[in-house]
Design a protein around this motif. Structure first.
Motif, short mmCIF file in Angstrom:
data_model
loop_
_atom_site.label_atom_id
_atom_site.label_comp_id
_atom_site.label_asym_id
_atom_site.label_seq_id
_atom_site.Cartn_x
_atom_site.Cartn_y
_atom_site.Cartn_z
N VAL A 191 5.39 7.36 -1.65
CA VAL A 191 4.14 7.58 -2.39
C VAL A 191 4.32 6.90 -3.74
CG1 VAL A 191 2.64 9.28 -3.47
CG2 VAL A 191 3.61 9.73 -1.22
N SER A 192 3.39 6.01 -4.08
CA SER A 192 3.51 5.21 -5.30
C SER A 192 3.43 6.10 -6.53
CB SER A 192 2.43 4.15 -5.36
OG SER A 192 1.15 4.76 -5.32
N THR A 243 -1.74 5.74 -3.44
CA THR A 243 -1.70 6.42 -2.15
C THR A 243 -2.91 7.34 -2.05
OG1 THR A 243 0.71 6.36 -2.17
CG2 THR A 243 -0.35 7.88 -0.63
N VAL A 273 0.38 14.83 -1.88
CA VAL A 273 -0.11 14.23 -0.63
C VAL A 273 0.18 15.22 0.49
CG1 VAL A 273 0.07 12.28 0.93
CG2 VAL A 273 0.38 11.93 -1.52
#
Length: 780
Positions: A474-475, A495, A531
């Motif tokens: 995940v960036s 993301t 996320v």
């Protein structure tokens, strides 16, 4: 009836006010001590009938005992008095007491009875004043005796002596006939005696023993003292030929081990016939097996009458090799710690033997050498060979480990830290392609792919495992980490599908979907982006900075004038959104109007937070032509309404006060002024020529500087200027502010304008080949 009742009440109150009660307090005291007496009636005075026996404070009631006897204490008020007899008792005095002995109960007796003794004395009879003192150690102790009736006390120091002891006799136990030897004792002052002077005699005070004939005699040392008599003995052998006595002890020893031999006769020396097989300590008789074989151990006693030797054979068995854990040795260190329920195989390179455990409740061992952990603790595992020689191996059994603590989910490219209890163990990963782990740190890092890896923590022979899951990348969150209170900004995350949250919604709120943030209060908050289904939660720390207070000061400024803005929040700098309209000093907040219009003035702190204020400069620039011929008119205009027009030189050009219509009168220049609301103004220079189509260019022949000026003006002459010149200064209303006739020279002429107030003025310089008009700002 009413009158009689009031009289009775008055009588009762009068009697109560002067009533006196009995004297209260302790009426017995000791010489040198005090006691306090009291009475219910207030305001009286105290006195003693016999001050030589006891005195009393006239107001305090404190009685001080001086000598033994009795005295009458009187308490007297204005209307009554009370008395009490006080008895002063003499101190009982220190009674002679016996000298004590350690461990012996001594009887103490009081001089005045009845009375009692203080601890450590045990009271047996109060009426006779007797008590028992049992001393536990030599020295002195202080005991206190208290007379029961008076409470007076006396202290006595009792000396306690040590109990009777004869000490320990040292010296030779064997001597030759016709020789002497000196015995000594750890306690001095005693006397020596012999049980058989026909065998050995001894000096009563010096302990010198002389051998008379062959045999044994008991030498006694006797010590007498305050606390009784004690004695100690030593048997002395008198010989014609020395004997080394009878040697006892094991006759076999294993290599690497030791046994101890002893003899019935002291004072001898031990030796070995083969130190390569068995060595022996010359004074202690400790025999140590070196290599398999045999050796003769000798014990030799040497006296003046000869030497006596006793020998014993000792067999040295081969022993057993050291025990090791299998199959680790020699590639890996031996395992000496196992976990409850686990086992370790032990091995020793010997053909026959048996295994045993010193503590089977901690670690059991099988006949084949497998040790199992039963409970936490330590045990020694022993292998005994058929020869009787043995080897030992220490094992520590530890309780099972607690579960590993720490985050077991991590994003690809990130790390997590695991912890184990107790500390000091080692970590290992089952799948290095998924996650690696520091062998001693417990820091888990994602490797090259997503998935799960089993992390094992081992300490003290115990292990515990945990499964770590590595989720897809995940960036990181992007956007500013600073925001001003009351401001709105937004954060970005590449993301998709995550949700935003703030750790402190009192400081920062964030829209869970859009990522729009609002600074509510000064402070910090951690912003999370979660996320779902991955466990990946990138975060940043967002700081909310204070916004400056509202800017104060005028929002309107005249063209060419200044105004000072201020902000109560210190540490900021000022800036203008349109410097061509109005400039501002970055440090002082002084705004200067340059051209008509509006601009935004900002006050900005080091954090980037700012406050703004709109500032309008009036009036704006005058519109219209700048050159007209003589006799021709033109109309000037300004966006600001309601102002008045004026001309600096009506001989050159006039202007309609309300219309702005300019008429050329004669060749030259004049400055047209448009003033709004009696304060703000704008100017425009009009040049009047000879006529339509005829343009005549005149050389100004002069320049004026500095501009603005704080006190002086310099007029620098052109190369063609010469002769005389007239300098005229007028204000924006056309009023003369000064006229000067000067001689044109090679150097600039300096004109002082210190008498002028701050503002804008018009200056004209007229002379041969000099025709200059201009605007000058005075600013001090």
């Amino acid at each position: 009836m009413r009158k009689l009742y009031l009289t009775l009440c008055t009588l009762i109150l009068s009697v109560a006010a002067y009533a006196i009660g009995p004297i209260t307090g302790n009426l017995n005291l000791c010489v040198g001590s005090t006691t306090t007496l009291a009475d219910t009636a207030a305001g009286g005075t105290w006195s003693s009938s016999t001050p030589a026996i006891a005195t009393i404070g006239s107001a305090s009631g404190i009685v001080s005992g001086l000598t033994a006897g009795t005295t009458t204490i009187k308490y007297k008020t204005a209307t009554d008095s009370a008395t009490a007899v006080v008895e002063v008792h003499a101190a009982p005095g220190a009674c002679p007491q016996p000298v004590g002995c350690v461990g012996v109960a001594d009887t103490l007796t009081g001089c005045v009875v009845p009375g009692y003794w203080s601890s450590p004395v045990v009271m047996v009879d109060t009426n006779t004043g007797k008590g028992y003192l049992t001393a536990m150690a030599a020295g002195t102790t202080t005991v206190t005796y208290t007379v029961k009736i008076s409470g007076c006390t006396a202290t006595t120091i009792v000396t306690v002596n040590a109990g009777a002891s004869a000490g320990v006799i040292t010296g030779l136990s064997t001597i030759c006939v016709g020789t002497i030897s000196t015995l000594s004792d750890t306690v001095t002052g005693g006397t020596w005696t012999s049980s058989d002077p026909a065998v050995a005699v001894v000096g009563s005070t010096n302990g010198i023993v002389a051998g008379v004939s062959n045999g044994t005699a008991t030498i006694t040392y006797t010590v007498s003292g305050t606390c009784g008599t004690a004695f100690t003995t030593k048997v002395v052998n008198v010989v014609t030929t020395p004997s080394a006595g009878i040697v006892s002890g094991p006759s076999a020893v294993c290599t690497g081990m030791s046994v101890t031999l002893s003899s019935t006769v002291t004072g001898g020396v031990w030796s070995s016939s083969s130190s390569a097989n068995a060595s022996v300590n010359a004074s202690t008789g400790v025999v140590t097996g070196i290599i398999a074989g045999s050796a003769t151990i000798s014990y030799t006693v040497t006296l003046s009458c000869g030497t006596g030797v006793t020998t014993v054979p000792v067999t040295v068995s081969g022993g057993t090799p050291a025990i090791h854990s299998a199959p680790g040795f020699p590639t890996y260190p031996d395992v000496h710690a196992i976990c409850v329920g686990n086992g370790v195989g032990l091995t020793v390179y010997a053909t026959f033997g048996t295994w045993s455990s010193s503590n089977p409740a901690v670690s059991s061992v099988t006949s084949t050498g497998i040790a199992y952990g039963v409970s936490a603790g330590t045990a020694t595992i022993t292998f005994t060979a058929s020869s009787g020689c043995y080897s030992t191996y220490d094992i520590t059994v530890n309780a099972p480990l607690a579960p590993v603590t720490g985050m077991l989910n991590l994003c690809f490219g990130s790390t997590t830290v695991l912890s184990g209890t107790p500390t000091g163990g080692t970590w290992i990963s089952s799948n290095l392609a998924i996650a690696t782990v520091g062998i001693s740190s417990g820091v888990v890092s994602s490797s090259t792919s997503n998935g799960t890896a089993t992390i094992t923590y081992t300490v003290g022979g115990c292990s515990v495992t945990s499964v770590v899951t590595v989720f897809p990348f995940v960036s990181p969150i992007t956007g500013s980490t600073q925001i001003c209170k009351g401001a709105i900004d937004s954060l970005e995350e590449a993301t998709a599908g995550g949700r935003w949250s703030s750790s402190d919604t009192m400081a920062v709120t964030i829209d869970s979907v859009s990522g729009v943030i609002t600074g509510l209060a000064v402070g910090t908050s951690t912003i999370f982006y979660t996320v779902p289904g991955t466990g990946c939660v990138p975060s940043i720390v967002l700081t909310v900075n204070a916004t400056p207070a509202a800017i104060t000061g005028a929002g309107t400024i005249c063209l060419g004038a200044t105004v000072t803005l201020a902000d109560t929040t210190a540490g900021g700098t000022w800036s203008s959104g349109a410097n061509t309209t109005a400039s501002v000093n970055p440090f002082t907040g002084i705004v200067t109007g340059i051209t008509g219009g509006s601009t935004i003035i900002s006050y900005t702190l080091g954090t980037g937070c700012y406050a703004i204020k709109a500032v309008t400069v009036t009036p704006s620039t005058i519109s219209g032509v700048s050159t007209i011929p003589v006799g021709v008119t033109t109309t000037l205009s300004n966006t600001a309404t309601g102002g008045a027009w004026g001309s600096s030189n009506t001989a050159v050009a006039t202007v309609g006060a309300s219309s702005g219509v300019v008429t050329g009168v004669t060749q030259g220049t004049a400055i047209m002024t448009y003033q709004v609301a009696g304060s703000c103004y704008a100017t425009k220079t009009i040049t009047v020529t000879h006529g339509v189509g005829v343009q005549e260019t005149a050389t100004n022949g002069a320049s004026v500087y500095p501009n603005p000026t704080s006190g002086n003006l310099n007029i620098e002459w052109g190369s063609n200027a010469r002769g005389e010149a007239t300098i005229t200064i007028t204000d924006i209303a056309g009023r003369n502010a000064g006229s000067y006739n000067v001689t044109i020279g090679a150097t600039p002429y300096t004109l002082s304008v210190e008498h002028l107030q701050n503002g804008i003025y018009f200056i004209s310089v007229r002379g041969e080949h000099v025709n200059y008009s201009g605007k000058v700002t005075v600013n001090r």
